[in-house]
Design a protein around this motif. Structure first.
Motif, PDB file in Angstrom:
ATOM      1  N   TYR A  93      -3.074  15.698   5.748  1.00  0.00           N
ATOM      2  CA  TYR A  93      -2.417  14.917   6.792  1.00  0.00           C
ATOM      3  C   TYR A  93      -2.282  13.462   6.370  1.00  0.00           C
ATOM      4  CZ  TYR A  93      -2.860  18.859   9.961  1.00  0.00           C
ATOM      5  OH  TYR A  93      -2.739  20.088  10.545  1.00  0.00           O
ATOM      6  N   GLY A  94      -3.289  12.941   5.758  1.00  0.00           N
ATOM      7  CA  GLY A  94      -3.211  11.576   5.262  1.00  0.00           C
ATOM      8  C   GLY A  94      -4.291  10.672   5.805  1.00  0.00           C
ATOM      9  N   LYS A  95      -4.967   9.983   4.904  1.00  0.00           N
ATOM     10  CA  LYS A  95      -5.947   8.970   5.284  1.00  0.00           C
ATOM     11  C   LYS A  95      -5.848   7.818   4.295  1.00  0.00           C
ATOM     12  CE  LYS A  95      -9.766  11.058   2.697  1.00  0.00           C
ATOM     13  NZ  LYS A  95     -11.155  11.581   2.765  1.00  0.00           N
ATOM     14  N   GLU A  96      -6.359   6.679   4.692  1.00  0.00           N
ATOM     15  CA  GLU A  96      -6.275   5.485   3.861  1.00  0.00           C
ATOM     16  C   GLU A  96      -7.372   5.539   2.800  1.00  0.00           C
ATOM     17  OE1 GLU A  96      -5.407   0.725   4.538  1.00  0.00           O
ATOM     18  OE2 GLU A  96      -6.539   1.862   6.046  1.00  0.00           O
ATOM     19  N   VAL A  97      -6.949   5.742   1.556  1.00  0.00           N
ATOM     20  CA  VAL A  97      -7.904   5.837   0.454  1.00  0.00           C
ATOM     21  C   VAL A  97      -8.499   4.470   0.156  1.00  0.00           C
ATOM     22  CG1 VAL A  97      -8.213   6.529  -1.951  1.00  0.00           C
ATOM     23  CG2 VAL A  97      -6.611   7.775  -0.481  1.00  0.00           C
ATOM     24  N   GLU A  98      -7.661   3.470   0.105  1.00  0.00           N
ATOM     25  CA  GLU A  98      -8.078   2.079  -0.060  1.00  0.00           C
ATOM     26  C   GLU A  98      -7.077   1.212   0.675  1.00  0.00           C
ATOM     27  OE1 GLU A  98      -6.424   0.657  -4.236  1.00  0.00           O
ATOM     28  OE2 GLU A  98      -7.805   2.367  -4.470  1.00  0.00           O
ATOM     29  N   LYS A  99      -7.268  -0.065   0.655  1.00  0.00           N
ATOM     30  CA  LYS A  99      -6.434  -0.971   1.427  1.00  0.00           C
ATOM     31  C   LYS A  99      -4.957  -0.785   1.093  1.00  0.00           C
ATOM     32  CE  LYS A  99      -5.973  -4.534   4.235  1.00  0.00           C
ATOM     33  NZ  LYS A  99      -6.342  -4.468   5.654  1.00  0.00           N
ATOM     34  N   GLY A 100      -4.187  -0.262   2.073  1.00  0.00           N
ATOM     35  CA  GLY A 100      -2.752  -0.094   1.910  1.00  0.00           C
ATOM     36  C   GLY A 100      -2.340   1.125   1.126  1.00  0.00           C
ATOM     37  N   VAL A 101      -3.289   1.945   0.671  1.00  0.00           N
ATOM     38  CA  VAL A 101      -2.975   3.143  -0.113  1.00  0.00           C
ATOM     39  C   VAL A 101      -3.351   4.373   0.710  1.00  0.00           C
ATOM     40  CG1 VAL A 101      -3.399   4.424  -2.239  1.00  0.00           C
ATOM     41  CG2 VAL A 101      -3.368   1.913  -2.268  1.00  0.00           C
ATOM     42  N   TRP A 102      -2.358   5.239   0.945  1.00  0.00           N
ATOM     43  CA  TRP A 102      -2.554   6.441   1.749  1.00  0.00           C
ATOM     44  C   TRP A 102      -2.218   7.671   0.912  1.00  0.00           C
ATOM     45  CZ3 TRP A 102      -3.758   6.618   7.137  1.00  0.00           C
ATOM     46  CH2 TRP A 102      -3.906   5.368   7.737  1.00  0.00           C
ATOM     47  N   GLY A 125      -4.281   4.815  16.062  1.00  0.00           N
ATOM     48  CA  GLY A 125      -4.056   3.405  15.776  1.00  0.00           C
ATOM     49  C   GLY A 125      -3.934   3.096  14.303  1.00  0.00           C
ATOM     50  N   GLU A 126      -4.766   3.713  13.469  1.00  0.00           N
ATOM     51  CA  GLU A 126      -4.731   3.432  12.039  1.00  0.00           C
ATOM     52  C   GLU A 126      -3.408   3.871  11.418  1.00  0.00           C
ATOM     53  OE1 GLU A 126      -8.098   5.190  10.209  1.00  0.00           O
ATOM     54  OE2 GLU A 126      -9.556   3.864  11.190  1.00  0.00           O
ATOM     55  N   ARG A 127      -2.918   5.034  11.821  1.00  0.00           N
ATOM     56  CA  ARG A 127      -1.655   5.519  11.264  1.00  0.00           C
ATOM     57  C   ARG A 127      -0.472   4.705  11.771  1.00  0.00           C
ATOM     58  NH1 ARG A 127      -3.041  11.983  12.148  1.00  0.00           N
ATOM     59  NH2 ARG A 127      -4.477  12.167  10.369  1.00  0.00           N
ATOM     60  N   GLU A 128      -0.582   4.189  13.012  1.00  0.00           N
ATOM     61  CA  GLU A 128       0.502   3.374  13.563  1.00  0.00           C
ATOM     62  C   GLU A 128       0.719   2.100  12.743  1.00  0.00           C
ATOM     63  OE1 GLU A 128       2.756   3.387  15.812  1.00  0.00           O
ATOM     64  OE2 GLU A 128       2.270   4.743  17.454  1.00  0.00           O
ATOM     65  N   LYS A 129      -0.315   1.626  12.061  1.00  0.00           N
ATOM     66  CA  LYS A 129      -0.166   0.434  11.228  1.00  0.00           C
ATOM     67  C   LYS A 129       0.620   0.720   9.952  1.00  0.00           C
ATOM     68  CE  LYS A 129      -4.593  -1.449  12.823  1.00  0.00           C
ATOM     69  NZ  LYS A 129      -5.971  -1.855  12.419  1.00  0.00           N
ATOM     70  N   ALA A 130       0.635   1.984   9.529  1.00  0.00           N
ATOM     71  CA  ALA A 130       1.281   2.332   8.262  1.00  0.00           C
ATOM     72  C   ALA A 130       2.665   2.929   8.453  1.00  0.00           C
ATOM     73  CB  ALA A 130       0.405   3.307   7.476  1.00  0.00           C
ATOM     74  N   VAL A 131       2.887   3.659   9.560  1.00  0.00           N
ATOM     75  CA  VAL A 131       4.171   4.319   9.813  1.00  0.00           C
ATOM     76  C   VAL A 131       4.541   4.136  11.280  1.00  0.00           C
ATOM     77  CG1 VAL A 131       3.846   6.046   7.983  1.00  0.00           C
ATOM     78  CG2 VAL A 131       3.045   6.528  10.308  1.00  0.00           C
ATOM     79  N   ILE A 370       6.548  12.542  15.794  1.00  0.00           N
ATOM     80  CA  ILE A 370       7.346  12.548  14.564  1.00  0.00           C
ATOM     81  C   ILE A 370       7.198  11.177  13.912  1.00  0.00           C
ATOM     82  CG2 ILE A 370       9.653  12.806  13.598  1.00  0.00           C
ATOM     83  CD1 ILE A 370      10.375  14.551  15.972  1.00  0.00           C
ATOM     84  N   ALA A 371       6.767  11.157  12.651  1.00  0.00           N
ATOM     85  CA  ALA A 371       6.511   9.899  11.944  1.00  0.00           C
ATOM     86  C   ALA A 371       7.667   9.565  11.008  1.00  0.00           C
ATOM     87  CB  ALA A 371       5.207   9.993  11.160  1.00  0.00           C
ATOM     88  N   THR A 372       7.938   8.271  10.876  1.00  0.00           N
ATOM     89  CA  THR A 372       8.961   7.771   9.948  1.00  0.00           C
ATOM     90  C   THR A 372       8.407   6.543   9.236  1.00  0.00           C
ATOM     91  OG1 THR A 372       9.928   6.410  11.708  1.00  0.00           O
ATOM     92  CG2 THR A 372      10.893   8.597  11.349  1.00  0.00           C
ATOM     93  N   PRO A 373       8.956   6.201   8.078  1.00  0.00           N
ATOM     94  CA  PRO A 373       8.525   4.960   7.410  1.00  0.00           C
ATOM     95  C   PRO A 373       8.806   3.754   8.295  1.00  0.00           C
ATOM     96  CG  PRO A 373       9.771   6.353   5.905  1.00  0.00           C
ATOM     97  CD  PRO A 373       9.923   6.958   7.260  1.00  0.00           C
ATOM     98  N   LEU A 374       8.051   2.695   8.094  1.00  0.00           N
ATOM     99  CA  LEU A 374       8.253   1.478   8.879  1.00  0.00           C
ATOM    100  C   LEU A 374       9.674   0.962   8.689  1.00  0.00           C
ATOM    101  CD1 LEU A 374       4.882  -0.407   8.201  1.00  0.00           C
ATOM    102  CD2 LEU A 374       5.577   0.773  10.295  1.00  0.00           C
ATOM    103  N   GLY A 375      10.336   0.662   9.815  1.00  0.00           N
ATOM    104  CA  GLY A 375      11.693   0.141   9.763  1.00  0.00           C
ATOM    105  C   GLY A 375      12.762   1.183   9.524  1.00  0.00           C
ATOM    106  N   SER A 376      12.448   2.459   9.689  1.00  0.00           N
ATOM    107  CA  SER A 376      13.430   3.515   9.443  1.00  0.00           C
ATOM    108  C   SER A 376      14.550   3.464  10.475  1.00  0.00           C
ATOM    109  CB  SER A 376      12.748   4.878   9.483  1.00  0.00           C
ATOM    110  OG  SER A 376      13.698   5.923   9.426  1.00  0.00           O
TER     111      SER A 376
END
Length: 547
Positions: A93-102, A125-131, A370-376
């Motif tokens: 599903y996806g988790k933050e491996v390190e700062k800014g890296v998923w 909340g954490e995923r909302e910051k990335a997508v 449904i998730a999309t890249p930021l600014g999609s």
């Protein structure tokens, strides 16, 4: 570099997102993950391809997969956005491996390797910051799964189960209250007092306290009795009680058959609070999952207690996968409860061997989006599409199709899924309201009858209405006012009794033995009857006269 197999529906991906867009300039890639019933590989005869041997990065044509998210993608991308699409398979599903890296699906969106993600992907909340996420297309929460307890056969007093203890208590109170109201109304209403024959000194009233209790009980049991009220107020009470009894007995009878024929499932716990208070049943979550993080970060007392308990037994309660937790529940014989998302809980309960069940309400509230890249550029269109599908109940029909229409427990678990529950006060509150209104109306009518009778008596006797009301009230409580009646010559029963007692025995015997009255006797009887009619101003039926 990407290689295309002989089957056009399968592409093994080893390249970048830009190469995929060159492969089909208008095709959008939807990153997803295999998760029953949301995304599943279609079973094709003689096909060796399985969900386990499909590597990460594989691109599948929509015709090769099925499930809730497949139908959702078709409704959104094909029907509303008019976009061609293919599925990009991920294993996490996806988790933050390190700062800014998923990694996983979130990483595919962050790295622009996919256009959108449609899967059982929880919004947090954490995923909302990335997508970016759309509106939730399905609501869920943390729920409790336990193994089904053994069925209990009906007991000796199972005939009381159709109604809750609260209703039984209020039925007894209503019975006593109605009997008391009927007794009081019959005492105050002049229509309930009568003389059984012409020579009675004391008027009678059929509705004594024990007769009122017997009448109410007989009416409740739908049995006929000789006692019937004559006054309007008494009949209003009786009608309200009959209506109450009809509804209650009908509801009881309809629910009784189910309680006597269906073996009940009684789980050892019913709520998360009960689970937190006990220590006999262990409970745990998926290791490293969002459910585990919820209990770890929660500040509520109940969830803190549960987290401390899980930490004390961490070697026994935390599992590495949902399937491991489900198997642990099935093999625990009721000694282990698994905390998981409600969507998976509901689905597993509908699959063979049908030996698990969900208890209580959801512990928290969240949703899949449904998730999309930021600014999609697809974000706004996806939000509108999800809202439209929610409003026209398409998403609810999808859940019904993939959860319950494909259920493997329809026949074996239908009775278990529809457990009979006792009727509580909220189910039958209406008939209590009708009974209360009927009793209140009867008391008002009885008071009006009392005032009306007092007014008539005050005019007839030429007395003050307050004195008449005081006398009538005393008569209603004690029976008849003998001191007052003995001084009234026109009081027919006393007058006739005095005539009989003052006449010599021989004359009384003559009167008793004579069958044919003389002309004088006829005249006297006529006069007596006229006097009696003037006094009672009532009706004579079967030698019974109203006071």
């Amino acid at each position: 570099m990407s290689t295309k197999e002989k089957d056009d529906s399968l592409v093994v991906d080893n390249g970048s997102y830009q190469y995929h867009m060159l492969f089909d300039n208008h095709t959008r890639l939807i990153v997803t993950i295999f998760d029953e019933p949301f995304m599943m590989l279609k079973k094709i005869p003689n096909d060796t391809l399985t969900e386990r041997n499909i590597p990460r990065g594989t691109i599948l044509d929509p015709s090769r997969v099925e499930g809730f998210c497949v139908d959702l993608a078709y409704a959104v991308c094909h029907d509303r956005l008019k976009l061609p699409y293919k599925f990009l398979i991920e294993t996490k599903y996806g988790k933050e491996v390190e700062k800014g890296v998923w990694d996983g699906m979130i990483g595919a969106l962050v790295n622009r390797e996919a256009d959108l993600a449609i899967a059982s992907l929880t919004i947090n909340g954490e995923r909302e910051k990335a997508v970016d996420f759309s509106k939730p297309f399905i609501d869920l929460g943390i729920s409790i799964m336990i193994s089904k307890p053994e069925k209990q056969k009906p007991g000796v007093f199972s005939f009381m189960d159709p109604l809750s203890k609260q209703i039984w208590m209020w039925v007894i109170v209503s019975y006593l209250f109605v009997s008391g109201i009927l007794f009081l109304i019959s005492r105050f209403s002049s229509y309930e007092w009568y003389f059984e024959n012409e020579w009675d000194l004391i008027p009678r009233n059929k509705f004594s306290l024990h007769n009122a209790l017997f009448f109410s009980f007989a009416a409740f049991m739908h049995q006929g009795v000789d006692l019937l009220p004559r006054s309007i107020s008494g009949r209003v009470v009786t009608s309200a009680w009959w209506f109450f009894s009809l509804i209650l007995v009908s509801s009881y009878t309809a629910n009784l058959a189910a309680f006597l024929t269906v073996e009940k499932l009684v789980p050892p716990i019913a709520t998360v609070e009960e689970l937190a208070k006990q220590t006999d049943i262990l409970y745990g979550t998926l290791k490293g999952g969002s459910t585990m993080a919820f209990f770890n970060k929660s500040t509520l007392t109940t969830f803190k207690i549960m987290w401390n308990f899980m930490q004390q037994h961490k070697d026994d309660v935390f599992v590495s996968s949902n399937s491991e937790g489900i198997e642990k529940v099935r093999g625990s014989k009721g000694k282990f409860a698994f905390l998981l998302e409600s969507t998976l809980n509901e689905y597993v309960n509908e699959r063979a061997p049908c030996d698990t069940m969900r208890i209580g309400e959801n512990i928290d509230s969240k949703g899949y989006g449904i998730a999309t890249p930021l600014g999609s550029d697809l974000r706004e269109a996806l939000n509108i599409a999800v809202l439209q599908l929610t409003e026209n109940e398409f998403l609810e029909r999808l859940k019904q199709r993939w959860y319950y229409e494909r259920s493997q427990c329809t026949n074996s678990g239908s009775k278990d899924s529809k457990q009979t529950t006792p009727l509580n006060l909220a189910n039958v509150a209406g008939m209590f309201y009708v009974l209360i209104i009927g009793l209140g109306s009867a008391m008002v009518i009885a008071f009006i009858e009392f005032l009306f009778k007092a007014k008539l008596d005050s005019k007839r006797l030429n007395q003050n209405i307050r004195e008449v009301m005081r006398r009538n009230l005393r008569i209603s409580i004690t029976g008849i006012d003998f001191d007052e009646k003995l001084h009234k010559e026109e009081y027919l029963p006393l007058k006739q009794q005095q005539l009989v007692t003052s006449s010599p025995p021989s004359s009384r015997n003559i009167h008793r033995n004579e069958r044919t009255p003389t002309i004088a006797n006829k005249f006297n009887l006529t006069k007596i009857n006229n006097d009696k009619d003037d006094i009672f101003r009532g009706h004579k039926l079967n030698h019974v006269f109203h006071v």
